[in-house]
Design a protein around this motif. Structure first.
Motif, PDB file in Angstrom:
ATOM      1  N   LYS A   1      46.221 108.603   7.827  1.00 20.03           N
ATOM      2  CA  LYS A   1      47.178 108.563   8.946  1.00 20.03           C
ATOM      3  C   LYS A   1      48.571 108.163   8.457  1.00 20.03           C
ATOM      4  CE  LYS A   1      45.970 106.899  12.975  1.00 20.03           C
ATOM      5  NZ  LYS A   1      45.439 106.013  14.034  1.00 20.03           N
ATOM      6  N   GLU A   2      48.611 107.221   7.544  1.00 19.64           N
ATOM      7  CA  GLU A   2      49.888 106.776   6.969  1.00 19.64           C
ATOM      8  C   GLU A   2      50.561 107.903   6.179  1.00 19.64           C
ATOM      9  OE1 GLU A   2      50.431 104.198   3.163  1.00 19.64           O
ATOM     10  OE2 GLU A   2      50.216 102.801   4.845  1.00 19.64           O
ATOM     11  N   GLN A   3      49.779 108.593   5.362  1.00 20.16           N
ATOM     12  CA  GLN A   3      50.325 109.663   4.524  1.00 20.16           C
ATOM     13  C   GLN A   3      50.734 110.867   5.356  1.00 20.16           C
ATOM     14  OE1 GLN A   3      50.704 109.383   0.918  1.00 20.16           O
ATOM     15  NE2 GLN A   3      50.493 107.306   1.715  1.00 20.16           N
ATOM     16  N   VAL A   4      49.975 111.158   6.402  1.00 22.49           N
ATOM     17  CA  VAL A   4      50.325 112.280   7.287  1.00 22.49           C
ATOM     18  C   VAL A   4      51.662 112.015   7.974  1.00 22.49           C
ATOM     19  CG1 VAL A   4      49.690 113.396   9.474  1.00 22.49           C
ATOM     20  CG2 VAL A   4      48.006 113.183   7.640  1.00 22.49           C
ATOM     21  N   THR A   5      51.912 110.771   8.330  1.00 21.57           N
ATOM     22  CA  THR A   5      53.208 110.420   8.939  1.00 21.57           C
ATOM     23  C   THR A   5      54.347 110.680   7.963  1.00 21.57           C
ATOM     24  OG1 THR A   5      52.168 108.738  10.328  1.00 21.57           O
ATOM     25  CG2 THR A   5      54.545 108.546   9.986  1.00 21.57           C
ATOM     26  N   ILE A   6      54.153 110.317   6.704  1.00 23.66           N
ATOM     27  CA  ILE A   6      55.173 110.572   5.678  1.00 23.66           C
ATOM     28  C   ILE A   6      55.404 112.072   5.520  1.00 23.66           C
ATOM     29  CG2 ILE A   6      55.691 110.389   3.205  1.00 23.66           C
ATOM     30  CD1 ILE A   6      54.075 107.746   3.230  1.00 23.66           C
ATOM     31  N   LEU A   7      54.317 112.835   5.423  1.00 21.96           N
ATOM     32  CA  LEU A   7      54.434 114.281   5.243  1.00 21.96           C
ATOM     33  C   LEU A   7      55.059 114.940   6.467  1.00 21.96           C
ATOM     34  CD1 LEU A   7      53.957 116.752   3.504  1.00 21.96           C
ATOM     35  CD2 LEU A   7      51.593 116.834   4.340  1.00 21.96           C
ATOM     36  N   SER A   8      54.684 114.480   7.646  1.00 22.24           N
ATOM     37  CA  SER A   8      55.276 115.009   8.886  1.00 22.24           C
ATOM     38  C   SER A   8      56.790 114.842   8.889  1.00 22.24           C
ATOM     39  CB  SER A   8      54.668 114.290  10.092  1.00 22.24           C
ATOM     40  OG  SER A   8      55.423 114.531  11.263  1.00 22.24           O
ATOM     41  N   ASP A   9      57.250 113.655   8.530  1.00 19.82           N
ATOM     42  CA  ASP A   9      58.697 113.385   8.498  1.00 19.82           C
ATOM     43  C   ASP A   9      59.407 114.277   7.481  1.00 19.82           C
ATOM     44  OD1 ASP A   9      58.397 111.470  10.449  1.00 19.82           O
ATOM     45  OD2 ASP A   9      58.448 109.767   9.080  1.00 19.82           O
ATOM     46  N   LEU A  10      58.757 114.541   6.354  1.00 20.99           N
ATOM     47  CA  LEU A  10      59.356 115.399   5.332  1.00 20.99           C
ATOM     48  C   LEU A  10      59.470 116.845   5.813  1.00 20.99           C
ATOM     49  CD1 LEU A  10      57.576 113.966   2.171  1.00 20.99           C
ATOM     50  CD2 LEU A  10      60.049 113.941   2.584  1.00 20.99           C
TER      51      LEU A  10
ATOM     52  N   ARG B   1      34.032 114.060   6.463  1.00 18.64           N
ATOM     53  CA  ARG B   1      35.252 114.208   5.668  1.00 18.64           C
ATOM     54  C   ARG B   1      35.959 115.514   6.050  1.00 18.64           C
ATOM     55  NH1 ARG B   1      33.614 109.851   5.018  1.00 18.64           N
ATOM     56  NH2 ARG B   1      33.496 108.585   3.109  1.00 18.64           N
ATOM     57  N   ASP B   2      35.635 116.008   7.274  1.00 18.66           N
ATOM     58  CA  ASP B   2      36.277 117.245   7.746  1.00 18.66           C
ATOM     59  C   ASP B   2      37.797 117.146   7.653  1.00 18.66           C
ATOM     60  OD1 ASP B   2      33.678 117.670   8.504  1.00 18.66           O
ATOM     61  OD2 ASP B   2      34.108 118.098  10.607  1.00 18.66           O
ATOM     62  N   TYR B   3      38.310 115.982   8.049  1.00 18.49           N
ATOM     63  CA  TYR B   3      39.756 115.820   8.117  1.00 18.49           C
ATOM     64  C   TYR B   3      40.406 115.924   6.735  1.00 18.49           C
ATOM     65  CZ  TYR B   3      38.915 110.992   6.633  1.00 18.49           C
ATOM     66  OH  TYR B   3      38.534 109.870   5.939  1.00 18.49           O
ATOM     67  N   CYS B   4      39.695 115.490   5.690  1.00 21.04           N
ATOM     68  CA  CYS B   4      40.237 115.639   4.335  1.00 21.04           C
ATOM     69  C   CYS B   4      40.402 117.112   3.993  1.00 21.04           C
ATOM     70  CB  CYS B   4      39.313 114.978   3.308  1.00 21.04           C
ATOM     71  SG  CYS B   4      39.155 113.195   3.482  1.00 21.04           S
ATOM     72  N   MET B   5      39.392 117.905   4.368  1.00 22.27           N
ATOM     73  CA  MET B   5      39.449 119.337   4.081  1.00 22.27           C
ATOM     74  C   MET B   5      40.472 120.036   4.962  1.00 22.27           C
ATOM     75  SD  MET B   5      35.395 119.987   3.448  1.00 22.27           S
ATOM     76  CE  MET B   5      34.763 118.493   4.169  1.00 22.27           C
ATOM     77  N   GLU B   6      40.556 119.607   6.227  1.00 19.25           N
ATOM     78  CA  GLU B   6      41.518 120.247   7.130  1.00 19.25           C
ATOM     79  C   GLU B   6      42.953 119.945   6.691  1.00 19.25           C
ATOM     80  OE1 GLU B   6      42.299 121.066  11.838  1.00 19.25           O
ATOM     81  OE2 GLU B   6      41.035 119.361  11.292  1.00 19.25           O
TER      82      GLU B   6
ATOM     83  N   GLU C   1      39.820 111.201  -5.310  1.00 23.00           N
ATOM     84  CA  GLU C   1      40.744 111.667  -6.343  1.00 23.00           C
ATOM     85  C   GLU C   1      41.354 113.014  -5.972  1.00 23.00           C
ATOM     86  OE1 GLU C   1      39.685 110.337 -10.686  1.00 23.00           O
ATOM     87  OE2 GLU C   1      37.800 110.733  -9.630  1.00 23.00           O
ATOM     88  N   ALA C   2      40.518 113.924  -5.459  1.00 26.70           N
ATOM     89  CA  ALA C   2      41.036 115.244  -5.061  1.00 26.70           C
ATOM     90  C   ALA C   2      41.964 115.116  -3.865  1.00 26.70           C
ATOM     91  CB  ALA C   2      39.872 116.179  -4.738  1.00 26.70           C
ATOM     92  N   PHE C   3      41.561 114.315  -2.881  1.00 32.44           N
ATOM     93  CA  PHE C   3      42.368 114.181  -1.657  1.00 32.44           C
ATOM     94  C   PHE C   3      43.673 113.452  -1.928  1.00 32.44           C
ATOM     95  CE2 PHE C   3      42.924 112.309   2.762  1.00 32.44           C
ATOM     96  CZ  PHE C   3      43.375 113.500   3.310  1.00 32.44           C
ATOM     97  N   PHE C   4      43.611 112.387  -2.735  1.00 32.73           N
ATOM     98  CA  PHE C   4      44.837 111.687  -3.105  1.00 32.73           C
ATOM     99  C   PHE C   4      45.800 112.649  -3.806  1.00 32.73           C
ATOM    100  CE2 PHE C   4      42.558 107.289  -3.604  1.00 32.73           C
ATOM    101  CZ  PHE C   4      42.485 107.185  -2.223  1.00 32.73           C
ATOM    102  N   ASP C   5      45.247 113.477  -4.682  1.00 35.57           N
ATOM    103  CA  ASP C   5      46.096 114.407  -5.437  1.00 35.57           C
ATOM    104  C   ASP C   5      46.734 115.448  -4.526  1.00 35.57           C
ATOM    105  OD1 ASP C   5      47.066 115.199  -8.127  1.00 35.57           O
ATOM    106  OD2 ASP C   5      45.995 117.058  -7.693  1.00 35.57           O
TER     107      ASP C   5
END
Length: 462
Positions: free
Chosen positions: A121-130, A231-236, A325-329
């Protein structure tokens, strides 16, 4: 390395297994989320009378001190199987037996599911703003180039006249969809898994709604087995990032071509270019090439996630440790690419004259010439053939359509008159293409306004 699960076992695990099993090297970045979740969990345990208020207060104080020491650098995360073990062991070291009560009514399965969702959720907020910042950059630059004519291409061949603003708005609409996909993924994943236990909930009288409110989720997950194994959300989100990176890659490919000597349409700022170790004249668009290359990396990470999950029975399986590791990347690569892409785009210089000269030399007003004859009464297919013959004549005589004399035009059709020169002038061609979505300046201005309205609705502020 101390382990939370040693009671059942009579001997130490093999050192190679420890190395294979340990996730601390990568999941330690979840320390804030792990502590945040533990604070909420302990408050719920205290509220429900599952642990004493004294123990809850001690746990809260201990967790706060751990977070402060990690962030100040006084406490180094090490010597544990994972971040959850590290925090719990450190807490017990600091506050004694009260620390051992924190894990009541909780499993590492729902704990890690929570940590990863909080992080996402935190990272999605950063990406959304970008993404929104990139959309604003498109709007700003498009306003500067509403009338900057250039060739539009199909098959990488000059086709019809467009403007730079029209091109940027094409990419803006792509990123607008990316943002919508991202927000949709965020809405779907906004369910709290904590309280699912290992897979079957708990016998303790927990209050999941209370914990959910403390952690800022929309609602708790509705099934405990799904809560720990989803982990659907990671894939989505991985899919959203893959599509976003594909759009960035297409734009980068365009910019690489435009920066080449063969096109000469654009020049990147020195701060976003590199040189050659042997050729002193070179100015390379390496940033664009790196983003284009990293797109494949994100695709690969998405495939890792899909493959990791495809054969798993319910509920949690250790295979799922491979998600991070994959999702973080995926997130790191996409966010970093966006962070570099925005200032690179904002500082790039457009060479208007080069674009204009390319537009003059590619017969990109041929369709407009055919439309001119059609409006004079000639069937379009006949007009198409007539103008095709005119183009062949121009190529043979090294002329552009605008260079032909009226006599030359009239050799192919008596319908041509002096007004043909106005009809095939590039600015006329642009101005007349005002159908919805077209490149006419007034129409592109409408497109820009629509993106700006979307930015406003999304709560974006420069």
């Amino acid at each position: 390395m101390s382990k939370l699960w040693t009671g059942r076992f009579s001997k130490e695990t093999d050192a190679l297994l420890d190395q294979l099993n340990a996730s601390l090297p990568f999941d330690k970045r979840l320390y804030r989320q792990d502590i945040q979740g533990s604070m909420a969990h302990s408050k719920m345990l205290g509220k429900q009378g599952i642990i004493s208020f004294e123990d809850q207060a001690s746990i809260q104080s201990g967790l706060e001190s751990i977070l402060k020491d990690i962030e100040s650098g006084m406490l180094v995360i090490c010597n544990a199987e994972d971040i959850h073990s590290f925090v719990e062991q450190e807490l017990t070291k600091r506050i004694g037996d009260a620390g051992k009560r924190l894990h009541t009514a909780r499993s590492r399965n729902d704990q890690v599911a929570l940590d990863l969702k909080l992080f996402t959720k935190e990272q999605v907020t950063i990406l959304s703003d970008l993404i929104l910042s990139m959309l604003q950059a498109f709007c700003t630059k498009s306003k500067e180039h509403l009338t900057t004519v250039m060739p539009g291409y199909t098959h990488l061949q000059r086709a019809q006249p467009v403007t730079v603003a029209h091109v940027w708005m094409a990419y803006a609409n792509m990123l607008k969809r990316d943002h919508k996909r991202l927000m949709n993924a965020l809405e779907l994943m906004d369910e709290m898994p904590l309280g699912s236990g290992a897979l079957a909930g708990t016998t303790y009288p927990i209050d999941r709604d209370y914990t959910c409110a403390l952690l800022g989720f929309r609602c708790p997950t509705d099934n405990s087995m799904d809560g720990v194994s989803d982990r659907d959300y990671c894939m989505e989100i991985g899919n959203v990032c893959s599509i976003l990176m594909m759009h960035l890659s297409r734009m980068c490919e365009e910019m690489i071509l435009w920066c080449s000597g063969e096109f000469g349409f654009m020049e990147l700022d020195d701060a976003f270019s590199t040189g050659s170790s042997i050729m002193p004249q070179k100015k390379n668009p390496d940033v664009c090439e790196l983003i284009r290359g990293k797109t494949g990396r994100v695709y690969g990470d998405l495939m890792t996630l899909l493959t990791m999950q495809k054969g798993l029975s319910l509920a949690y399986n250790k295979d799922m440790q491979e998600d991070k590791e994959a999702f973080f990347d995926i997130l790191d690569t996409t966010i970093h690419s966006m962070q570099v892409m925005i200032p690179m785009f904002e500082t790039a210089v457009i060479h208007k004259e080069k674009m204009h000269q390319a537009a003059l030399g590619g017969f990109i007003n041929a369709t407009d010439c055919a439309d001119y004859l059609t409006k004079k009464g000639m069937p379009f297919r006949d007009a198409y053939k007539c103008v095709g013959q005119l183009v062949a004549y121009c190529i043979e005589n090294k002329k552009a359509l605008n260079d032909l004399t009226l006599t030359e035009f009239q050799k192919y059709s008596a319908l041509f008159s002096e007004d043909v020169y106005t009809a095939i002038d590039l600015q006329t061609c642009l101005a007349q293409r005002k159908s919805l979505g077209g490149p006419a300046p007034e129409e592109v201005s409408r497109q820009i306004k629509k993106i700006e309205e979307f930015l406003s609705e999304s709560g974006f502020h420069e």
